[in-house]
Write a protein that holds these residues in place. Structure first.
Motif, PDB file in Angstrom:
ATOM      1  N   HIS A 107     -13.296  -1.234  74.695  1.00 15.55           N
ATOM      2  CA  HIS A 107     -13.720  -2.515  73.911  1.00 15.55           C
ATOM      3  C   HIS A 107     -13.283  -2.478  72.404  1.00 15.55           C
ATOM      4  O   HIS A 107     -12.874  -3.356  71.670  1.00 15.55           O
ATOM      5  CB  HIS A 107     -15.067  -3.041  74.083  1.00 15.55           C
ATOM      6  N   GLY A 108     -13.838  -0.994  71.915  1.00 18.45           N
ATOM      7  CA  GLY A 108     -13.562  -0.789  70.539  1.00 18.45           C
ATOM      8  C   GLY A 108     -14.190   0.636  70.316  1.00 18.45           C
ATOM      9  O   GLY A 108     -14.944   1.088  71.209  1.00 18.45           O
ATOM     10  N   TYR A 118     -19.671  -6.611  66.705  1.00 16.79           N
ATOM     11  CA  TYR A 118     -19.160  -7.007  67.967  1.00 16.79           C
ATOM     12  C   TYR A 118     -19.814  -7.948  68.595  1.00 16.79           C
ATOM     13  O   TYR A 118     -20.665  -8.209  69.638  1.00 16.79           O
ATOM     14  CB  TYR A 118     -19.265  -5.817  68.973  1.00 16.79           C
TER      15      TYR A 118
END
Length: 130
Positions: A107-108, A118
């Motif tokens: 996702h990151g 986020y």
């Protein structure tokens, strides 16, 4: 995002997180800790830890990790799909994932010393790099 299969060769094992309402700053066997109070901002993240907040901009309840080379599966912990912001005051890059089982999407990530939001609330797992 690139679909990946997580093989944590560098890590000792894949650990399940079982967070509870334990006493303030008590560590569970995985190394994640839960704060006893809500954070007023990113500055509430202790030095040497990566912190995960349920509010934007480092606010709200938070958990923090001090061990490297560990994957934390947030399923059943009360923190699955709850993380809204991260501050990495640890010593290695932190990756966040969505997915279940052995197939996850990155996702990151958050480099050392960085912080940010986020706000999609879909983080299912955390990998603290080695």
């Amino acid at each position: 995002m690139k679909r990946i299969m997580l093989t944590l060769v560098a890590c000792a094992s894949v650990l399940a997180v079982a967070l509870s309402t334990a006493p303030a700053a008590a560590a569970d066997p995985t190394g994640l800790r839960m704060s006893s109070r809500a954070a007023a901002g990113y500055e509430d993240c202790p030095a040497g830890y990566s912190c995960y907040f349920d509010g934007l901009n480092g606010t709200g309840a938070f958990i923090y990790a001090d061990h490297g080379c560990d994957y934390y599966d947030l399923a059943g912990s009360g923190w699955d799909n709850r993380i809204s912001s991260i501050y990495n005051r640890g010593s290695s890059k932190v990756f966040v994932y969505t997915g279940r089982g052995t197939s996850f999407d990155v996702h990151g990530w958050m480099p050392v010393g960085q912080r940010g939001n986020y706000n999609t609330n879909d983080i299912d797992g955390i990998l603290v790099g080695c």
